[in-house]
Design an enzyme around this catalytic site. Structure first.
Site, short mmCIF file in Angstrom:
data_model
loop_
_atom_site.label_atom_id
_atom_site.label_comp_id
_atom_site.label_asym_id
_atom_site.label_seq_id
_atom_site.Cartn_x
_atom_site.Cartn_y
_atom_site.Cartn_z
N HIS A 69 0.82 -1.21 0.00
CA HIS A 69 0.00 0.00 0.00
C HIS A 69 0.85 1.26 0.00
O HIS A 69 1.86 1.34 0.69
CB HIS A 69 -1.04 0.00 1.12
CG HIS A 69 -0.52 0.00 2.52
ND1 HIS A 69 -0.32 1.17 3.23
CD2 HIS A 69 -0.20 -1.00 3.37
CE1 HIS A 69 0.10 0.87 4.46
NE2 HIS A 69 0.19 -0.43 4.56
N ASP A 173 5.73 1.64 7.23
CA ASP A 173 4.46 0.95 6.92
C ASP A 173 3.71 1.84 5.91
O ASP A 173 3.09 2.80 6.33
CB ASP A 173 3.67 0.76 8.21
CG ASP A 173 2.23 0.31 7.99
OD1 ASP A 173 1.91 -0.12 6.88
OD2 ASP A 173 1.44 0.41 8.94
N GLU A 202 -5.35 1.64 2.10
CA GLU A 202 -5.26 0.44 2.96
C GLU A 202 -5.55 0.81 4.40
O GLU A 202 -6.22 0.06 5.13
CB GLU A 202 -3.85 -0.18 2.84
CG GLU A 202 -3.72 -1.56 3.49
CD GLU A 202 -3.20 -1.54 4.93
OE1 GLU A 202 -3.05 -2.61 5.52
OE2 GLU A 202 -2.94 -0.45 5.48
N GLU A 203 -5.04 1.94 4.83
CA GLU A 203 -5.11 2.32 6.25
C GLU A 203 -6.53 2.69 6.70
O GLU A 203 -6.77 2.87 7.88
CB GLU A 203 -4.15 3.48 6.54
CG GLU A 203 -2.67 3.14 6.34
CD GLU A 203 -2.11 2.18 7.38
OE1 GLU A 203 -2.87 1.70 8.25
OE2 GLU A 203 -0.90 1.89 7.31
N ASP A 225 4.16 -6.04 3.47
CA ASP A 225 3.86 -4.90 4.34
C ASP A 225 4.94 -4.79 5.41
O ASP A 225 5.95 -5.51 5.37
CB ASP A 225 2.46 -5.10 4.96
CG ASP A 225 1.74 -3.77 5.23
OD1 ASP A 225 2.40 -2.82 5.69
OD2 ASP A 225 0.52 -3.71 4.99
N HIS A 316 2.70 3.61 12.90
CA HIS A 316 1.61 4.58 13.10
C HIS A 316 1.98 5.64 14.15
O HIS A 316 1.11 6.12 14.87
CB HIS A 316 0.29 3.89 13.45
CG HIS A 316 -0.26 3.07 12.32
ND1 HIS A 316 -1.61 2.79 12.17
CD2 HIS A 316 0.34 2.48 11.26
CE1 HIS A 316 -1.79 2.06 11.08
NE2 HIS A 316 -0.62 1.85 10.53
ZN LIG Z 1 0.65 -1.36 6.37
#
Ligand SMILES: [Zn+2]
Length: 348
Positions: A69, A173, A202-203, A225, A316
């Site tokens: 992603h 990520d 994706e998130e 990923d 994140h």
């Molecule tokens: Zn990811």
């Protein structure tokens, strides 16, 4: 495969670009520039996914789709309060209690701002006990900036850094996955039709991956990923024996996560490849989280799926940490595993 520095330069460019879900243009531009000279076909679909194909040199090849992603978690400006203050919402999974005081960049012009809150000196005891909420925070650009618009995406301002075997960056990520797919295209195995989906959104719920799998109709899919590593020392000083993945142990092969029961034949194929080639790997321990495989395996009449991830700490947040050799070993494992695939792999 190739010498390291061009690969690292590519990863650095990808990580420093900002591509919050739904506004992936900065990363898409790099992906298009890198893939067009290498692929047979490259197209952008209606959602913004980049779909790439490199055909096999042999007849009746397996059609293998790898997905990574392009988007990252971040924020969106939702209201202009004047004097350079803006209300914002989160885009993707973020912990609001970690946001105060972080440097961010707003919109296509990367306008610098800080996430502002009441200073600790003036906070009451009640303030300090209370859970931080989004409505108590503001984006602060220091002065009114006419270029900031409601709807602009906002990303962390962290710049990529490498020290020895460690990489510190935002958005590992999943820029690690994006860079991996580009490197695999550069050294495309000739035994398979190599299909690549650089996915959007994706998130916020694996949205781009759904339509990408539908459009490319592969025989099998592999999501590439970065998986969160929870391998910090235990708080009481004992050895942490409940980590899900650990930095330094190589790529993480998934057996199960909250979105997918991964295909046992594919799990076995990549583990056997690692054993035969002497490439380290680890099994991701069961737990939360999911990848694009979660959406893709449910498309069409069902598609066998696997996820393979580079472990990384502090996903994140404004700064993640991964190991260069885990990434290199992920590339080696994927390349070797793909090169040894034959149609009999999926036969029942
Ligand atoms: Zn990811």
């Amino acid at each position: 495969m190739t010498s390291l520095s061009p690969q690292l330069c590519l990863l650095e460019r990808l990580c420093n670009a900002i591509a919050i879900s739904g506004d992936e243009g900065e990363v898409r531009r790099i992906v298009l520039e890198e893939t067009r000279p290498l692929a047979d076909t490259v197209r952008v679909d209606a959602l913004g996914n980049v779909l790439v194909a490199k055909r096999a040199s042999k007849r009746n090849p397996l059609k293998v789709l790898l997905a990574a992603h392009m988007d990252e978690v971040g924020f969106m400006v939702v209201s202009d309060e004047g004097d350079g203050f803006y209300q914002f919402e989160t885009v993707g999974g973020l912990d609001v209690s970690q946001l105060a005081g972080k440097a961010v960049l707003i919109g296509k012009d990367h306008i610098p701002a800080v996430i502002g809150m009441k200073p600790v000196h003036l906070a009451s005891e009640d303030d300090l006990k209370r859970k931080l909420t989004l409505d108590s925070l503001r984006l602060d650009t220091g002065r009114k900036n006419s270029k900031v618009q409601v709807g602009d995406r906002v990303g962390f301002a962290t710049q990529f850094r490498r020290t020895g075997n460690s990489i510190f960056s935002k958005a590992l990520d999943d820029r690690l996955g994006v860079a991996t797919l580009i490197e695999l295209l550069r050294h495309a195995p000739e035994n398979i039709d190599l299909l690549l989906a650089f996915t959007v959104q994706e998130e916020v719920g694996l949205r781009g991956a759904k339509v990408a799998a539908h459009a490319l109709a592969p025989d099998l899919v592999i999501a590439v990923d970065s998986t969160p590593a929870r391998d910090l020392p235990a708080h009481d000083g004992r050895e942490n024996t409940v980590y899900n993945t650990k930095l330094g142990l190589g790529p993480a092969i998934y057996i199960v996560d909250s979105s997918t029961l991964h295909n046992p034949r594919l799990v076995k194929h990549f583990a056997a490849t690692g054993d035969a080639e002497g490439i380290p790997y680890q099994f991701r321990q069961p737990g939360g989280g999911g990848t694009d495989a979660g959406a893709m395996h449910q498309q069409l009449a069902g598609i066998p799926a696997l996820s393979i991830s580079v472990p990384g700490r502090y996903a994140h947040t404004p700064i993640g940490l991964c190991r260069l050799d885990d990434w290199q070993n992920t590339l080696r494992l994927l390349h070797a595993g793909l090169s040894h695939m034959t149609p009999s792999l999926l036969k029942r």
